[in-house]
Write a protein that holds these residues in place. Sequence first.
Motif, PDB file in Angstrom:
ATOM      1  N   PRO A   1       0.784  -1.241   0.000  1.00 38.45           N
ATOM      2  CA  PRO A   1       0.000   0.000   0.000  1.00 38.45           C
ATOM      3  C   PRO A   1       0.810   1.282   0.000  1.00 38.45           C
ATOM      4  O   PRO A   1       0.282   2.331  -0.373  1.00 38.45           O
ATOM      5  N   PHE A   2       2.077   1.231   0.409  1.00 37.44           N
ATOM      6  CA  PHE A   2       2.884   2.448   0.411  1.00 37.44           C
ATOM      7  C   PHE A   2       3.763   2.555  -0.835  1.00 37.44           C
ATOM      8  O   PHE A   2       4.654   3.388  -0.895  1.00 37.44           O
ATOM      9  N   CYS A   3       3.515   1.688  -1.806  1.00 38.79           N
ATOM     10  CA  CYS A   3       4.300   1.740  -3.032  1.00 38.79           C
ATOM     11  C   CYS A   3       3.364   2.022  -4.215  1.00 38.79           C
ATOM     12  O   CYS A   3       2.681   3.038  -4.226  1.00 38.79           O
ATOM     13  N   LYS A   4       3.294   1.155  -5.224  1.00 36.91           N
ATOM     14  CA  LYS A   4       2.511   1.453  -6.431  1.00 36.91           C
ATOM     15  C   LYS A   4       1.032   1.716  -6.134  1.00 36.91           C
ATOM     16  O   LYS A   4       0.473   2.718  -6.610  1.00 36.91           O
ATOM     17  N   PRO A   5       0.346   0.855  -5.347  1.00 36.01           N
ATOM     18  CA  PRO A   5      -1.058   1.159  -5.057  1.00 36.01           C
ATOM     19  C   PRO A   5      -1.245   2.501  -4.347  1.00 36.01           C
ATOM     20  O   PRO A   5      -2.235   3.200  -4.582  1.00 36.01           O
ATOM     21  N   GLY A   6      -0.300   2.866  -3.475  1.00 32.54           N
ATOM     22  CA  GLY A   6      -0.404   4.145  -2.797  1.00 32.54           C
ATOM     23  C   GLY A   6      -0.247   5.317  -3.748  1.00 32.54           C
ATOM     24  O   GLY A   6      -0.942   6.338  -3.627  1.00 32.54           O
ATOM     25  N   LEU A   7       0.670   5.182  -4.711  1.00 33.47           N
ATOM     26  CA  LEU A   7       0.822   6.227  -5.726  1.00 33.47           C
ATOM     27  C   LEU A   7      -0.450   6.373  -6.544  1.00 33.47           C
ATOM     28  O   LEU A   7      -0.850   7.487  -6.921  1.00 33.47           O
ATOM     29  N   GLU A   8      -1.086   5.252  -6.814  1.00 29.24           N
ATOM     30  CA  GLU A   8      -2.322   5.284  -7.596  1.00 29.24           C
ATOM     31  C   GLU A   8      -3.473   5.894  -6.799  1.00 29.24           C
ATOM     32  O   GLU A   8      -4.210   6.757  -7.297  1.00 29.24           O
ATOM     33  N   GLN A   9      -3.624   5.453  -5.554  1.00 31.07           N
ATOM     34  CA  GLN A   9      -4.789   5.858  -4.774  1.00 31.07           C
ATOM     35  C   GLN A   9      -4.642   7.243  -4.153  1.00 31.07           C
ATOM     36  O   GLN A   9      -5.599   8.012  -4.116  1.00 31.07           O
ATOM     37  N   THR A  10      -3.448   7.550  -3.657  1.00 31.07           N
ATOM     38  CA  THR A  10      -3.250   8.843  -3.000  1.00 31.07           C
ATOM     39  C   THR A  10      -3.011   9.963  -3.993  1.00 31.07           C
ATOM     40  O   THR A  10      -3.493  11.084  -3.820  1.00 31.07           O
ATOM     41  N   TYR A  11      -2.261   9.652  -5.052  1.00 28.07           N
ATOM     42  CA  TYR A  11      -1.877  10.698  -5.996  1.00 28.07           C
ATOM     43  C   TYR A  11      -2.568  10.604  -7.358  1.00 28.07           C
ATOM     44  O   TYR A  11      -2.519  11.553  -8.129  1.00 28.07           O
ATOM     45  N   GLY A  12      -3.160   9.469  -7.674  1.00 23.27           N
ATOM     46  CA  GLY A  12      -3.776   9.306  -8.977  1.00 23.27           C
ATOM     47  C   GLY A  12      -2.793   9.059 -10.096  1.00 23.27           C
ATOM     48  O   GLY A  12      -3.106   9.263 -11.273  1.00 23.27           O
ATOM     49  N   LEU A  13      -1.589   8.582  -9.759  1.00 17.84           N
ATOM     50  CA  LEU A  13      -0.577   8.294 -10.777  1.00 17.84           C
ATOM     51  C   LEU A  13      -0.897   6.983 -11.494  1.00 17.84           C
ATOM     52  O   LEU A  13      -1.186   5.972 -10.851  1.00 17.84           O
TER      53      LEU A  13
END
Length: 333
Positions: A282-294
Amino acid sequence: MRAGRRLSIAFVGAVAAATVLTGCGDAGSSGTEAPQQAASGEGCAPVAGEQLIALEDDKSLQNADNIIPAINSEVATPQLVAALDKVSAVLDTPKLVLLNKAVDVDRKSAQVAAQEFADANGLTDGVEQGPGGRITVGAGNFTESEIIAELYRIQLTAAGYQVNVQQIGNRELYEPALEKGEIQVVPEYAATMAEFLNGKADSGAQPVSSPDVDKTVTALRGLGEKVGLSFGAPAAAQTQNAFAVTREFSEKYGVRTLSELAEKCSGTATVLGGPPECQERPFCKPGLEQTYGLTVGSFSSLDGGGPLTKTGLRNGTISVGLVFSTDAAYAQG
């Protein structure tokens, strides 16, 4: 710092594995895999360069993994805690980057780097004498932990203790030894240690750490009291997952924050590099997707903050890569 340095000693990841941060991992096989989420837009192709910079985590994706002294409560006298807190008072992330560089790049020993830092910052000035006795400071088998353990040794020696530094294994091994008093002091990471103790008490417990350092440390101290552990003051220095780009990439696309990366670089040309588990943590790729929309065009399976990821950035094969926030690669010059 070594690629696997945090696997045995730090970060907020899976408690059972005692990983440092949930994006960390052993070096993986190199390769590019399809993204889990479709990318639209052109994205930002990799740009080779030597100097790496960490993009600002401006929406606080990562938890507060501030460095903090962990102490067996039986030896946690006011003088001992105060001596260790002097390290925390002066240690911030840029200084820790330079300390890691002194060992990993300049090839000084941890002892020499720590002594030079202590002298330059007047760490032993005015240290109050404690009751004395023998103290064993535990150190992980990675640069950062070794340096901080040496700083603790310097401080406690100045406070009148007989101190030795001992290499320690993973958290499952050394935390019980710390509780029993077989070792007395260990440099720790607030959010990671909080989640370790939290999970040890209740495997199904909800997380207690967050990006708020005060709340995280309050939770940590409450958990520590139950098992005979005390904690000093947290340093400003944090060792976290960080996402690096080359300076040339940053300048070409105008990105210095993760929000800017998501806004300007979501798309097919963007390649994210990191350890294989980055795709699920959750603090890597999924976090970038969910928190930042990357959204990225592809994921390159490399290592957690290690030479494969840094080489991929410098050679221009990945756009952005997981490189820990205190890595010597961020040192200027």
